[in-house]
Design an enzyme around this catalytic site. Structure first.
Site, PDB file in Angstrom:
ATOM      1  N   GLY A  51      42.272  10.007 -69.835  1.00 37.85           N
ATOM      2  CA  GLY A  51      41.967   8.617 -70.186  1.00 37.85           C
ATOM      3  C   GLY A  51      43.175   7.715 -70.236  1.00 37.85           C
ATOM      4  O   GLY A  51      43.036   6.495 -70.323  1.00 37.85           O
ATOM      5  N   CYS A  79      11.062   4.767 -57.873  1.00 36.18           N
ATOM      6  CA  CYS A  79      11.546   4.418 -56.547  1.00 36.18           C
ATOM      7  C   CYS A  79      10.347   4.324 -55.613  1.00 36.18           C
ATOM      8  O   CYS A  79       9.501   5.227 -55.577  1.00 36.18           O
ATOM      9  CB  CYS A  79      12.515   5.476 -56.046  1.00 36.18           C
ATOM     10  SG  CYS A  79      12.960   5.239 -54.321  1.00 36.18           S
ATOM     11  N   CYS A  92      10.868   7.253 -52.651  1.00 34.95           N
ATOM     12  CA  CYS A  92      10.777   8.686 -52.930  1.00 34.95           C
ATOM     13  C   CYS A  92      10.042   8.984 -54.226  1.00 34.95           C
ATOM     14  O   CYS A  92       9.804  10.139 -54.554  1.00 34.95           O
ATOM     15  CB  CYS A  92      12.165   9.320 -52.958  1.00 34.95           C
ATOM     16  SG  CYS A  92      13.097   8.945 -54.440  1.00 34.95           S
ATOM     17  N   CYS A 110      15.890   3.775 -54.956  1.00 42.82           N
ATOM     18  CA  CYS A 110      17.049   4.491 -55.478  1.00 42.82           C
ATOM     19  C   CYS A 110      18.323   3.835 -54.978  1.00 42.82           C
ATOM     20  O   CYS A 110      18.427   3.472 -53.809  1.00 42.82           O
ATOM     21  CB  CYS A 110      17.051   5.936 -54.987  1.00 42.82           C
ATOM     22  SG  CYS A 110      15.797   6.953 -55.728  1.00 42.82           S
ATOM     23  N   CYS A 168      17.781   9.862 -52.463  1.00 34.48           N
ATOM     24  CA  CYS A 168      16.482   9.357 -52.039  1.00 34.48           C
ATOM     25  C   CYS A 168      16.036  10.039 -50.745  1.00 34.48           C
ATOM     26  O   CYS A 168      14.908  10.529 -50.634  1.00 34.48           O
ATOM     27  CB  CYS A 168      16.573   7.848 -51.850  1.00 34.48           C
ATOM     28  SG  CYS A 168      14.973   7.025 -51.764  1.00 34.48           S
TER      29      CYS A 168
END
Lengths: 292, 261
Positions: free
Chosen positions: A31, A240, A243, A265, A271
């Site tokens: 970080g 979606c 899909c 998606c 997808c």
């Protein structure tokens, strides 16, 4: 026309070593933003110069590269960077998340869970999470050093005061390994839970700002929040339409001038894979929904 | 809390600051006790603001020390402390009210956020609690709590100054530094602010060091007074005593040069 001859993966070896040293430091201190001598790349700032330099430094001839831009494999940015590496490094490229060993991403984490054999490289526009709260770089560095992160919560407080809930939807600040507050690059906060305890190494490169930071595999990453306003990932309340996935991050696509829209998606590979394995939605004509 | 502790809260010993060859202030000594308000007066350039910055740990003295008695009763030299400790002290136990409210506030952040910042810095993580606390503080400094979500940009000068005071007092500091708290405000607003300050300081038993060039402010707020000239203390004592019966020629001049209404 004779094509110019590049070193493997464009950057010269000295530069790569310099960047690798920065990456090692970044991994050692999860970080923490490590400054590095960012190079000019043959693409404009904002197109992923940081990510490209990180990728160029870690990629080997056997690696398989995938590049996504907002989850999609086929936008200009993704296509250009894939081409760039297949030309300068001759590596294999792919659009399949499962196949790739190095994935460079702009603003998304793939839906398919990552593995220990993969490295995820983020393109970062602004690495400093405190930037818009405290403009002095000397001061923000000191704040990181002393972990004075009260100010980060002031931003979340302002969100709640103004909107009634934490309205930050992307670049949602996280705390890495209980120490450094980090900007996870502008990924949607839907993706934040995927940062934590991830088996893959995650590297972040900011070219213009000349910073590299990292989340080593299996590192705890916590999204900041309030006790009475806990962190909540956001997702459109829909499936979606291609899909039928009910668990993926969705893009809203406007389909005509009458306000018709559809949700699909954002991760195109996810997808397509689902559709190829026959999980598609009812194959009616592109389902549209009209706003009255 | 060590309410019965009779030792001074702040002990200043031989405090000196040189800006290169230019003198900031020299050999300043005094003690400040809990709940006591000390005024520092003097003309411009007499070293008042330098002194305040040295006291509040914002500028390192060339020599001398600032010794502070902490809540747990232990005594520490502010400049021997580690930087995180000093900054923590500055955020929690101490307050600093700037003359210019813009320096002491975050102008782009709502009043509630401004007041809540110190609470969040010491680990408050409950939005409702932070907001309640901010509201009650706005109330205490006589700002309408309907304006909690407005930024200080939309506030008048007097309100900004009061907001700044609320922001400092929210962590219940024991010591507060004020640099010309009423400078730049018109007279009626000044009076109201002084009234408010006097009440808060008395209610919360806060010790304060107030730098001012306005003797009326010193008279109203302070128990003791320090008169500075050319970087040195020339006279010190109880405020009423010094202002009613100044012994130094410079103080006499200062007192006699107040314009009568």
């Amino acid at each position: 026309m004779t094509a110019p001859v590049y070193n493997f993966a464009y950057l010269d070896e000295q530069t790569k070593r310099m960047i690798r040293r920065a990456i090692l430091k970044a991994i050692a201190i999860p970080g923490y933003q490590v400054p590095f001598a960012s190079r000019e790349m043959p693409m404009p700032y904002g197109w992923g110069t940081g990510g490209v330099q990180v990728t160029a430094s870690i990629i080997g001839p056997d690696d398989i590269l995938k590049v996504i831009d907002q989850g999609s494999d086929d936008t200009t940015n993704a296509v250009s960077i894939r081409k760039f590496f297949s030309r300068t490094a001759g590596v294999r490229t792919t659009t399949a998340t499962r196949e790739a060993t190095v994935i460079q991403t702009r603003h998304r984490i793939p839906e398919t869970p990552l593995t220990e054999d993969q490295v995820l490289v983020y393109q970062v526009p602004i690495p400093e999470p405190l930037r818009f709260l405290e403009p002095r770089e000397t001061e923000t560095r000191r704040m990181h050093a002393l972990s004075e992160y009260g100010l980060m919560h002031v931003k979340l407080y302002e969100d709640i005061a103004r909107h009634g809930h934490i309205a930050t939807t992307y670049a949602y600040p996280v705390k890495v390994a209980q120490r450094y507050v980090m900007d996870p690059s502008p990924i949607p906060k839907f993706d934040n839970p995927k940062l934590t305890d991830c088996p893959a190494l995650q590297l972040f490169g900011a070219g213009r700002e000349k910073r590299i930071y990292a989340i080593p595999p299996y590192t705890p990453v916590v999204s900041l929040d309030f006790d009475d306003h806990p962190f909540e990932p956001y997702r459109h309340d829909a499936q979606c339409e291609l899909c039928g996935a009910a668990d993926s991050y969705l893009d809203e696509v406007i389909t005509d001038d009458n306000g018709s829209r559809m949700f699909v998606c954002s991760d195109t590979d996810y997808c397509e894979t689902r559709r190829a394995t026959g999980k598609g939605a009812q194959q009616s004509a592109p389902a549209t929904e009209h706003r009255s | 809390m060590t309410g019965t502790d009779e030792r001074p809260l702040l002990t200043i010993d031989g405090l000196t600051k040189w800006y290169g060859r230019q003198l900031g202030c020299r050999d300043v000594d005094f003690d400040l006790y809990e709940g006591e308000v000390m005024a520092v007066v003097g003309e411009s350039g007499s070293g008042k603001s330098t002194l305040l910055q040295l006291l509040s740990g914002q500028m390192e003295p060339s020599s001398g020390c600032v010794v502070y008695r902490q809540r747990d009763g232990s005594i520490a030299d502010v400049w021997q402390m580690s930087e995180p400790m000093r900054r923590f002290l500055f955020r929690t136990d101490w307050g600093y009210v700037h003359q210019d409210a813009q320096l002491g506030l975050r102008m782009g952040i709502s009043a509630g956020g401004n007041v809540g910042e110190r609470l969040m810095a010491v680990g408050w993580r409950n939005y409702a609690a932070i907001r309640d606390s901010a509201k009650s503080w706005l109330d205490r400094v006589e700002i309408d709590s309907n304006r909690i979500d407005d930024t200080p940009r939309t506030y008048s000068g007097g309100m900004r100054q009061r907001l700044q005071i609320a922001r400092n007092l929210v962590t219940a500091p024991r010591l507060i530094f004020m640099d010309e708290p009423t400078g730049g405000l018109d007279v009626s607003v000044q009076a109201r602010l002084l009234d408010l300050l006097r009440r808060l300081v008395a209610d919360l038993n806060i010790a304060a060091v107030v730098v001012t060039h306005d003797l009326a402010v010193a008279r109203l707020l302070s128990n003791r007074i320090i008169v500075m000239k050319a970087g040195e203390i020339i006279e010190t004592g109880l405020t009423d005593q010094v202002l009613d019966d100044p012994s130094e020629p410079y103080t006499q001049l200062l007192v006699s040069s107040i314009l009568p209404v």
